[in-house]
Design an enzyme around this catalytic site. Structure first.
Site, PDB file in Angstrom:
ATOM      1  N   THR B  25     -18.266 -15.844   7.144  1.00  6.59           N
ATOM      2  CA  THR B  25     -18.474 -14.363   7.124  1.00  6.59           C
ATOM      3  C   THR B  25     -19.320 -13.858   6.103  1.00  6.59           C
ATOM      4  OG1 THR B  25     -17.011 -12.450   7.700  1.00  6.59           O
ATOM      5  CG2 THR B  25     -16.274 -13.606   5.897  1.00  6.59           C
ATOM      6  N   CYS B  31     -14.100  -5.734   1.205  1.00  8.95           N
ATOM      7  CA  CYS B  31     -13.421  -6.559   2.152  1.00  8.95           C
ATOM      8  C   CYS B  31     -12.951  -7.985   1.552  1.00  8.95           C
ATOM      9  CB  CYS B  31     -14.189  -6.621   3.758  1.00  8.95           C
ATOM     10  SG  CYS B  31     -14.300  -5.392   4.422  1.00  8.95           S
ATOM     11  N   HIS B  48     -11.482 -11.555   7.998  1.00  7.87           N
ATOM     12  CA  HIS B  48     -12.176 -10.509   7.395  1.00  7.87           C
ATOM     13  C   HIS B  48     -11.487  -9.143   7.243  1.00  7.87           C
ATOM     14  CE1 HIS B  48     -16.467  -8.911   6.665  1.00  7.87           C
ATOM     15  NE2 HIS B  48     -15.564  -8.031   6.102  1.00  7.87           N
TER      16      HIS B  48
END
Lengths: 207, 163
Positions: B25, B31, B48
């Site tokens: 990711t 995040c 995520h």
């Protein structure tokens, strides 16, 4: 996508006009500040997933120089100024009259400070035009600038939206100039928080 | 499951992969990238995560991967469906940066809140956190290798590291 995005063409046109006025003012500020002509495109308004929004900035890992201005008042949201770091350097070098300065060098505080100030002026003038046009009170928070991955930066503007939706509305304006050593292309993004839209349309007399 | 060798996980997404695939990711700011893996079966999943708790949601129908609590539960469920036993699961986490010094509302210190929420959830379930690279002020891209069980972390300024 929920009621939030039940937008008709008239709503999209109004949001484009909002972007036009905000970015128009900011582009004029940029042109005045650097004493060069800068052109601006017609704004685009898109309803996008979070991943699509990050793609608009060049992809999640694309390194961008950004100024991020949060605002509150009659409604809340964020204004972003996005440009590639080497293009930001051209602005910075004009402002501080030193061609050795670069925002890619973490230690060159003067370059970072000049970029923050530039972004502050541009996003501030975007916001001021917005609040004049809509006749609302919008207060700028302290601006922030950083050079980092576009995805990491852009998601900051999505936090408020993400509690109510998996999609967001983004108003994007591209500006360009051929009056530098290298052609310049940057973006302004207006990302209103979800509660803002009803107030914007209400001020403009549309339900 | 997808056969492409690199499985990309978007924002608020959850995916699983098997050896020889890689899970990745990009552009994690505040995040958190949560990897849960099973060395005995060579399977892993990546979430995520954007926000600490699903009670923040003002919609009933949302992507479960968006929140630390629902995302962790869903990721574990997916791995159990792959045949993993909960006692074989281990976790690695990265992200949770504070991208900007001054923010307000839900954004205030959101990176740190995300990390704490994921850690608390994993603690409750009893999944050990083997390693982590969290906090700071920079974005991260991560890639989990299912052969070595190493998590590769790339940042703009600090380059590449493995945890």
């Amino acid at each position: 996508m929920g009621d939030l995005f039940n937008l008709k063409n008239i709503h999209l046109d109004l949001l484009k006009e909002v972007g036009n006025i905000g970015a128009g003012n900011a582009t004029t500020s940029l042109s005045n500040l650097l004493s060069v002509p800068v052109q601006m495109s017609v704004p685009t308004v898109k309803v996008v997933s979070f991943d699509e929004m990050v793609e608009l900035t060049g992809g999640p890992e694309e390194v961008m120089a950004t100024t991020f201005l949060e605002f509150s008042g009659d409604f809340t949201g964020n204004v972003f100024f996005f440009i590639s770091p080497d293009q930001a350097d051209q602005f910075v070098q004009i402002l501080i009259q030193d061609e050795q300065q670069s925002i890619l060098n973490d230690d060159q505080k003067l370059a970072h400070s000049a970029f923050l100030e530039l972004g502050n002026i541009l996003t501030g003038s975007y916001l001021r035009a917005l609040s004049d046009f809509l006749q609302v009170n919008l207060y700028a928070h302290v601006p922030n600038a950083t050079v980092d991955m576009a995805g990491a930066i852009m998601t900051q503007g999505l936090i408020e939206t993400s509690v109510v939706s998996d999609y967001s509305i983004i108003i994007e304006t591209v500006f360009q100039s051929e009056h530098f050593k290298q052609d310049i292309k940057g973006h302004f993004f207006l990302l209103p928080d979800p509660g803002a839209f009803e107030k914007i349309f209400d001020r403009l007399g549309v339900k | 499951m997808n056969n492409c060798s690199q499985v990309k996980v978007g924002i608020a997404d959850i995916k699983t992969a098997k050896q020889p695939q890689m899970l990745m990711t990009s552009g994690l700011g505040s995040c958190v990238g949560l990897v849960i893996y099973d060395e005995t079966l060579s399977v892993a999943g990546l979430a995520h995560i954007m926000l600490p708790d699903s009670s923040l949601s003002r919609q009933n129908d949302f992507k479960v991967g968006k929140f630390a609590d629902t995302g962790t539960d869903e990721l574990i469920n997916l791995l159990l469906k792959e045949g993993s036993k909960i006692t074989n699961l281990k976790a690695k986490i990265a992200g949770g940066a504070q991208m900007f010094k001054t923010t307000s509302g839900n954004k205030l210190n959101i990176g740190n809140k995300n990390v704490l929420a994921v850690e608390e959830k994993l603690n409750q379930i009893g999944i050990p956190i083997v390693s982590k690279d969290i906090g700071g002020h920079n974005g991260r891209s991560i890639e989990f290798n299912l052969e070595t069980f190493k998590l590769k972390i790339r940042t703009v300024y600090q380059g590449v590291s493995f945890i």
